[in-house]
Design a protein around this motif. Sequence first.
Motif, PDB file in Angstrom:
ATOM      1  N   GLN A   1       3.587   4.269  10.524  1.00 43.36           N
ATOM      2  CA  GLN A   1       2.874   3.002  10.000  1.00 43.36           C
ATOM      3  C   GLN A   1       3.026   1.860  11.082  1.00 43.36           C
ATOM      4  O   GLN A   1       2.117   1.012  11.000  1.00 43.36           O
ATOM      5  CB  GLN A   1       3.450   2.722   8.630  1.00 43.36           C
TER       6      GLN A   1
ATOM      7  N   ALA B   1       0.933  -1.207  -0.092  1.00 42.01           N
ATOM      8  CA  ALA B   1      -0.002   0.187  -0.001  1.00 42.01           C
ATOM      9  C   ALA B   1       0.843   1.012  -0.170  1.00 42.01           C
ATOM     10  O   ALA B   1       0.729   2.041  -0.789  1.00 42.01           O
ATOM     11  CB  ALA B   1      -0.788  -0.023   1.182  1.00 42.01           C
ATOM     12  N   SER B   2       1.997   1.319   0.850  1.00 46.53           N
ATOM     13  CA  SER B   2       2.729   2.464   0.914  1.00 46.53           C
ATOM     14  C   SER B   2       3.985   2.007   0.049  1.00 46.53           C
ATOM     15  O   SER B   2       5.140   1.749   0.377  1.00 46.53           O
ATOM     16  CB  SER B   2       3.279   2.627   2.292  1.00 46.53           C
TER      17      SER B   2
ATOM     18  N   ASP C   1       8.674   1.279  11.927  1.00 45.50           N
ATOM     19  CA  ASP C   1       8.690   1.875  10.459  1.00 45.50           C
ATOM     20  C   ASP C   1       7.763   2.814  10.332  1.00 45.50           C
ATOM     21  O   ASP C   1       6.331   2.521  10.020  1.00 45.50           O
ATOM     22  CB  ASP C   1       8.468   0.598   9.693  1.00 45.50           C
TER      23      ASP C   1
ATOM     24  N   HIS D   1      -1.955   1.765   6.882  1.00 46.03           N
ATOM     25  CA  HIS D   1      -2.674   0.630   6.997  1.00 46.03           C
ATOM     26  C   HIS D   1      -3.654   0.370   8.087  1.00 46.03           C
ATOM     27  O   HIS D   1      -4.094  -0.449   8.428  1.00 46.03           O
ATOM     28  CB  HIS D   1      -1.474  -0.461   7.405  1.00 46.03           C
TER      29      HIS D   1
ATOM     30  N   LYS E   1       9.732  -9.571   9.087  1.00 51.50           N
ATOM     31  CA  LYS E   1       8.681  -8.959   9.530  1.00 51.50           C
ATOM     32  C   LYS E   1       7.426  -9.374   8.689  1.00 51.50           C
ATOM     33  O   LYS E   1       7.380  -9.494   7.316  1.00 51.50           O
ATOM     34  CB  LYS E   1       8.428  -7.465   9.599  1.00 51.50           C
TER      35      LYS E   1
ATOM     36  N   ARG F   1       4.427  -7.910   2.349  1.00 52.99           N
ATOM     37  CA  ARG F   1       3.694  -6.605   2.213  1.00 52.99           C
ATOM     38  C   ARG F   1       2.383  -6.444   2.874  1.00 52.99           C
ATOM     39  O   ARG F   1       1.798  -7.527   3.405  1.00 52.99           O
ATOM     40  CB  ARG F   1       3.182  -6.699   0.579  1.00 52.99           C
ATOM     41  N   SER F   2       1.757  -5.247   2.956  1.00 52.83           N
ATOM     42  CA  SER F   2       0.552  -5.278   3.519  1.00 52.83           C
ATOM     43  C   SER F   2      -0.852  -5.767   2.998  1.00 52.83           C
ATOM     44  O   SER F   2      -1.475  -6.284   3.735  1.00 52.83           O
ATOM     45  CB  SER F   2       0.264  -3.587   3.737  1.00 52.83           C
TER      46      SER F   2
ATOM     47  N   GLU G   1      13.161   1.941  10.169  1.00 52.53           N
ATOM     48  CA  GLU G   1      12.961   1.958   9.179  1.00 52.53           C
ATOM     49  C   GLU G   1      12.505   3.170   8.554  1.00 52.53           C
ATOM     50  O   GLU G   1      11.406   3.453   8.855  1.00 52.53           O
ATOM     51  CB  GLU G   1      12.180   0.483   8.754  1.00 52.53           C
TER      52      GLU G   1
ATOM     53  N   ASP H   1      13.921   0.833   3.048  1.00 55.17           N
ATOM     54  CA  ASP H   1      12.904   0.238   2.344  1.00 55.17           C
ATOM     55  C   ASP H   1      12.349   1.088   1.093  1.00 55.17           C
ATOM     56  O   ASP H   1      13.194   0.641   0.057  1.00 55.17           O
ATOM     57  CB  ASP H   1      11.317   0.054   3.183  1.00 55.17           C
TER      58      ASP H   1
HETATM   59  P1  PGA Z   1       3.439  -1.846   2.178  1.00 52.37           P
HETATM   60  O1  PGA Z   1       4.238  -1.701   3.663  1.00 52.37           O
HETATM   61  O2  PGA Z   1       3.563  -3.201   2.290  1.00 52.37           O
HETATM   62  O3  PGA Z   1       2.096  -1.325   2.308  1.00 52.37           O
HETATM   63  O4  PGA Z   1       4.370  -0.942   1.530  1.00 52.37           O
HETATM   64  C1  PGA Z   1       5.326  -2.280   4.261  1.00 52.37           C
HETATM   65  C2  PGA Z   1       6.405  -1.526   4.586  1.00 52.37           C
HETATM   66  O5  PGA Z   1       6.577  -0.037   4.364  1.00 52.37           O
HETATM   67  O6  PGA Z   1       7.432  -2.050   5.094  1.00 52.37           O
END
Ligand code: PGA
Length: 437
Positions: A168, A38-39, A247, A160, A394, A372-373, A293, A318
């Motif tokens: 986050q 998502a991010s 993070d 999230h 994670k 991933r989210s 992170e 990341d």
């Molecule tokens: P994402 O987030 O899977 O939504 O990108 C995970 C992260 O930022 O580590």
Amino acid sequence: PITSIQASQRLDSRGKPTVQTTLTTEHGIFTSIVPSGASKGDYEAVELRDNDKTAYQGNGVLHAVHNVNNVLGPALVKANFDLSTQLKAVDALLIDLDKTSDKSNLGANAILSLSMCAARAGAAAAGISLYAFIAREMGATSTDFVLPVPFMNVLNGGDHSGNAMAFQEFMIAPVGAESFADAVRFNAETYACLKGLIVKKYGKAAIGIGDEGGFAPPISHPSEALDLLVQAIEDAGHTGKIKVGIDPASQSFEKAGEYDLGFKTDTAQKMGSGELTRLYRELLDKYPIVLLEDPFGQDDWDAWMQFNKDCEVELVGDDLLATNIERIKMAKRKAACDSLLLKINQIGTLSEALAAAKEAFSYDWSVFVSHRSGETTDDFIADLTVGVRAGHLKSGAPCRGERVAKYNRLMDIEDELRARGLRYRYAGEGFRRAHAS
Ligand code: PGA
Ligand code: ZN
């Protein structure tokens, strides 16, 4: 040889379509499903979406599925590789067919599903477990295995969750456990205590969870989150044995060089990277934090470089690195961080992800494997973590099937290693140095 390849559109944990691919050889049937963030950072490989607004708000992946079934799959069958030894050749072929540097032509989601299947089939052809296959691909010389510290994201914010919290992820890391199974118990007990604390403080309606299974109570300042974690760890009786990681995923609230901690509310709360740095320093002084992170945005190099100068905690890139070897080299040149977040779908093939990990290890950086989210019950990254010897991963909270699938697989691996009399250990306090031992 591969006898068939079949891709289909399936759902991820947010109800968005994703690519599932099944590859069949004489050794079995191998299925992989790809995750989705998502991010997302700007430097990630491109996930192909249909953009047909009449289905799934444009999020369908039928083109990617078509590309597996009609372009990538047939070429892979025809190439007739020995999957037990030729993963690099498989991935090179897929990259070659796409012809772009960001996999935007055929889709990183299409390509990755095949790369994962090829690794699984390769392990079966070699008669070894996936983690052992990946260790071999890494060129591992050690005869033992390292089980990772599970950094579990138990408080969700940012993109999230629906609360006002800008940061986050708030993770608990049981570095003082004796084994992986023990580590899972420490975290699950702490998660249960956290739930009790939230009910007491914010009422029963506040125990709803975010995309990664962590709670998302009505809090907004990072201190409120960290106070809750410290108390939950104490209530569970694990003080000193569980540390904390954060993070902020700060790219999600960065705009034109400023960071808006009020980005999910009606009231802006903007600060420059200097003020944000001071906030991090306060938190690092006050709480048992061992990992930070993406404290700054993907292009805010100066802030990263300043912060890394005298940073004692692990500083993980990341969005900054996007599992991309060129970005990793740039970050090394600038001394911007000292740890690589490894997400295979950021780059799109297993071989390239492993090359990224090797590059990081060659600088004596650590590697932190990540889900991933938007996830699925595919547990590939559990084997990836052990195979890479990453020392930590994670995969969200000890809650929601797609999150616990990875932790359960890691407990299976620990049991398997024990049953087979192989040497292994839990990374524990040395999670940053697992690769070097
Ligand atoms: P994402 O987030 O899977 O939504 O990108 C995970 C992260 O930022 O580590
Ligand atoms: Zn992140």
